[in-house]
Design an enzyme around this catalytic site. Structure first.
Site, PDB file in Angstrom:
ATOM      1  CB  THR A  71      64.766  59.573  11.380  1.00 41.79           C
ATOM      2  OG1 THR A  71      65.549  58.867  12.365  1.00 41.79           O
ATOM      3  CG2 THR A  71      63.518  58.772  11.076  1.00 41.79           C
ATOM      4  CE  LYS A  77      76.114  61.356  10.192  1.00 43.57           C
ATOM      5  NZ  LYS A  77      75.277  61.388   8.979  1.00 43.57           N
ATOM      6  CG  LEU A  94      80.998  56.471  -1.744  1.00 39.44           C
ATOM      7  CD1 LEU A  94      82.068  57.472  -1.309  1.00 39.44           C
ATOM      8  CD2 LEU A  94      81.219  56.054  -3.194  1.00 39.44           C
ATOM      9  CD  GLU A 139      72.583  69.182   7.890  1.00 41.76           C
ATOM     10  OE1 GLU A 139      71.382  69.476   8.094  1.00 41.76           O
ATOM     11  OE2 GLU A 139      72.938  68.082   7.413  1.00 41.76           O
ATOM     12  CG  ASP A 181      77.983  64.516   9.790  1.00 43.09           C
ATOM     13  OD1 ASP A 181      77.126  63.765  10.296  1.00 43.09           O
ATOM     14  OD2 ASP A 181      78.328  64.449   8.596  1.00 43.09           O
ATOM     15  CE  LYS A 189      79.117  61.637   7.383  1.00 41.53           C
ATOM     16  NZ  LYS A 189      79.196  62.476   6.157  1.00 41.53           N
ATOM     17  N   GLY A 218      73.754  62.932  -1.064  1.00 42.46           N
ATOM     18  CA  GLY A 218      72.759  62.988  -2.129  1.00 42.46           C
ATOM     19  C   GLY A 218      71.642  61.993  -1.873  1.00 42.46           C
TER      20      GLY A 218
END
Length: 814
Positions: A537, A561, A595, A649, A660, A664, A782
């Site tokens: 989610t 995240k 990755l 988005e 975002d 990260k 993806g």
């Protein structure tokens, strides 16, 4: 301890009465009895039935009194007085003077009667004397419940329980039920004596060692109960005796027929008689038997009943030493088959002409055979057995069992008539070493892992579509089962598993509304060795559940995240709780999709390297935009094109804000061993302040206001033979560190300057990779690559969990 599944779609109709049995160790002293009251408060309701054993070692003490009486030992009087004082101590420690006085008067009368019987033909009154232990225990617990909690009363099993004789203990159910129903009182807790009953003549009788367990299941049959819980000093049934097999694992759920076979072949907790009433032919439903620990009532125990395919894969190894193999041609006859129903034998094979019996049964069996003028051969033996659903029909398991027992040179192998056990007959007792070797060989692949998938959107659908092939492809996933599907409002939870190939259709047909409380209740009582929640989610609310997941020892694999980028105190709490409970937390796909950047940072840290700098392009959307933008078309046109292709988005400002990317970078910096929060990372919002708070429709109508800024930025960079890229960078400095996310000008030869649109790139500098940094590049977004990354985490998690062993804490086995 009936486990309720609040989000299951196929619950059975509730039956009001439950039976709870407390063993002698659970009632050994006043502290234990107080603990039992806590269990009663939590798990019992009015009209439930409680069955009790004698307190502590009272029954052993009564047996010892027999020996003193028969030997005319002068110590008899002092031993009786000591027994009386131990009972008085319990009464006085638990009851008020008012509540305790009737019990003291009754005890005085009982001790006088006991003394008279012991001094005058004690053998004639054996069962009456042994019954005192249960009577005293029932009286005391009932009085204590009445004083501290709710109205309670006692039932003496000799007033209703009719059995044919002490040897077979076959219950006369119809007659017993008539008398039992007459003794029940509404809206009160009944406390019933275990271990004792009466024969058809009305004489007192005992049900043998562990007879209180048998009493409890008899009561369950008579009361038409749905559940019966044996509260004892162990927290369940294990794959072997945990006192001698350290790697034994708890069997959370066991089919009835397998449990019966396990009890027949020497399990230290289960006993064959106990399980008989659970299949009583007049029962209109299946009774589920629970085994739980009164010393750790919060720990989920073992459950015996009717289950689906997952529970049928449970395996256990057991042994029986000091047995005799009796062989004779006569044993092949129909006459012998009928006659041997009177003996307590472990194994009969009329085709091969042998029986296996306990040492104490030898004289009875051989005398009967001798009276028939039959020649027999008697050989001392032992048994070691593997027990599981239809195990005898699984050729690979039989072969594995033979290899594991080869060194003991078995005399023969036997498979039970019900196919639920394979047995090796040994010429010498089964050693602890052999039992451990067989256990390892038979159960090494038996750790059961439940999988709950939260988030059934694009990534969730792909993850589930890949799951069937993954489960069949990887050995480490061999005992991993999809058991839960969670949407934002509906859930499908099935203890017996969900077919992953039909997951979406089953969810659409059978999912029910759920809330956090219902979900947490099921997760806290799941019937698996391990449980993994896969969070696919984007929900901040669902990430808030992680703390409770970890507190329950549940593992999390997340593409979400929010938790990994939470504020520092909350993040540290999550790490601390996960560490304390042994919960795994994998989130490789929180950054870079599939990755392996998280793996790389973890590997460097494990290897002793120290990270100095992390930088890169972490947004697939912004990668596409700035790789594609050359000022030939306005930036707003390119942005709308990207939105129409689904590359942004729904509200492109979420991408352009840089938040975002900021999250990260925080996640990667924390993985590298640095402690910081989002507020420590400066971020350039590419959306002008005037456009940040308006509606999305208004933003799309006015997004041309972005064009001049980006055209100027591109022109300035081009004039210096450079390009513009949205870059994240964390660097260790002499003053600490510097972390920022911004639009940067880069030389055309820079590693970040020429990417395939949508690619992510991560550059890591460390003590080892300083002059020539480590670079990881590839698709950073993806559905397929993200789902694949989650599957990679799942394989690693299951490999780790399959190697995990949990020490067994055990107070002793009754």
């Amino acid at each position: 301890m009936s486990r309720v599944n609040p989000v299951h779609t196929e619950q059975a109709n509730a039956i009001s009465t439950n039976v709870h049995k407390f063993g002698g160790s659970s009632l050994a002293d006043s502290a234990c009895i107080k603990r039992v009251l806590t269990i009663v408060r939590r798990h019992c309701k009015k009209d439930d039935l409680i069955v009790v054993s004698a307190n502590g070692d009272t029954t052993d003490t009564l047996f010892a009194l027999f020996e003193l009486a028969e030997a005319h030992d002068e110590a008899l009087s002092s031993a009786i007085e000591s027994l009386k004082l131990s009972q008085l101590k319990l009464i006085r420690e638990l009851l008020s003077i008012e509540s305790g006085q009737p019990l003291i008067e009754a005890l005085d009368a009982d001790i006088k009667q006991l003394t008279f019987w012991l001094l005058n033909q004690p053998q004639q009154f054996t069962n009456q004397i042994l019954a005192f232990g249960e009577v005293w225990s029932a009286r005391l617990l009932s009085a204590y419940i009445s004083q501290e909690y709710t109205a309670s009363y006692t039932i003496d099993a000799r007033d209703y329980l009719i059995v044919d004789d002490a040897k077979h203990c076959q219950v006369q159910y119809e007659a017993s039920q008539q008398q039992f129903n007459q003794l029940l009182e509404d809206q009160k807790l009944a406390v019933i004596t275990g271990y004792i009953g009466k024969d058809s003549k009305g004489e007192a009788i005992t049900l043998g060692r562990n007879g209180s367990d048998y009493s409890a299941t008899i009561v369950a049959a008579l009361a038409q109960a749905k559940n019966v819980t044996l509260w004892t000093d162990v927290d369940g049934i294990y794959s072997a005796d945990p006192r001698v097999v350290p790697n034994a694992r708890k069997l959370h759920r066991l089919p009835n027929e397998v449990a019966k076979e396990l009890g027949r072949l020497g399990n230290p907790v289960l006993h064959a008689k106990t399980l008989k009433p659970l299949s009583f032919e007049q029962l209109p439903h299946t009774v589920h038997l629970h085994v739980a620990s009164s010393f750790a009532p919060e720990v989920l125990g073992s459950e015996i009943g009717s289950f689906g395919e997952i529970a049928k894969q449970e395996l256990s190894v057991t042994r029986l030493n000091d047995l005799l193999l009796i062989e004779s041609e006569f044993l092949k006859t129909e006459q012998a088959k009928i006659a041997f129903e009177q003996f307590s034998v472990e194994q009969i094979d009329h085709e091969l002409g042998f029986v296996v019996v306990q040492q104490h049964t030898q004289q009875q069996v051989t005398d009967w055979l001798a009276s028939s003028n039959v020649q027999v051969r008697v050989t001392p033996i032992a048994l070691v057995a593997a027990v599981g659903h239809n195990i005898a029909q699984q050729g690979n398991m039989f072969a594995r069992f033979k290899r594991a027992t080869k060194s003991a040179k078995p005399l023969r192998f036997i498979q039970s008539s019900n196919n639920h056990s394979i047995i090796a007959v040994l010429k010498e007792n089964c050693t602890i070493e052999l039992l451990n070797r067989v256990h390892h060989a038979m159960t090494k692949d038996a750790r059961h892992i439940g999988l709950v998938v939260a988030g059934l959107g694009n990534i969730g659908e792909v993850f589930l579509s890949m799951l069937p092939e993954q489960l069949s492809r990887h050995h480490s996933l061999e005992n991993t089962y999809l058991v839960g599907l969670l949407g934002s409002k509906k859930a499908l939870i099935r203890d017996d598993g969900i077919n992953p190939a039909l997951a979406k259709a089953l969810y659409e047909q059978h999912a029910n509304d759920y809330d956090k409380a219902a979900l947490m209740e099921w997760l806290g009582n799941h019937p698996y060795d391990e449980l993994i929640v896969v969070d696919l989610t984007p929900s901040e609310e669902f990430s808030d559940y992680y703390q409770e997941f970890f507190a329950k020892g549940i593992h999390v694999i997340g593409a979400n995240k929010w938790a990994a980028s939470a504020d520092t105190p909350q993040y540290n709490r999550l790490l601390s709780t996960a560490s304390e409970t042994g919960s795994l937390w994998y989130g490789n796909t929180t950054v870079g999709a599939g990755l392996p950047v998280n793996y790389a940072l973890n590997d460097l840290a494990r290897s002793g390297d120290k990270v100095i700098e992390i930088s890169g392009i972490f947004s697939g959307t912004l990668s596409w935009l700035f790789e594609s933008y050359d000022a030939s078309v306005p930036f707003s046109t390119l942005l709308k094109d990207a939105r129409n292709q689904g590359l942004t988005e729904p509200d492109p400002r979420e991408d352009l804000s840089g938040k975002d990317v900021q999250r990260k970078l925080l996640i990667l910096a924390r993985l590298a061993g640095f402690e910081l929060s989002l507020s420590d990372i400066s971020v350039q919002n590419l959306v002008p302040e005037a456009l940040q708070t308006i509606s999305i429709d208004e933003f799309l109508a006015r997004c041309e206001e972005l064009d001049d800024y980006f055209e100027q930025a591109f022109s300035d960079a081009k004039a210096q033979n450079q390009c513009i890229r949205y870059v994240a960078k964390f660097a260790k400095t002499s003053a600490g560190y510097k972390a920022e996310v911004c639009l940067a000008q880069l030389g055309l030869s820079h590693a970040f300057a020429s990417l395939t649109p949508c690619d992510n790139i991560f550059q890591i500098k460390s003590q080892w990779y300083h002059d020539n940094p480590l670079i990881i590049r590839g698709p950073g977004a993806g559905r397929e690559v993200t789902a694949g990354g989650v599957h990679s985490d799942l394989v690693v998690a299951c490999q780790t969990l399959n190697k995990k062993s949990k020490p067994v804490e055990i107070r002793g086995i009754n």
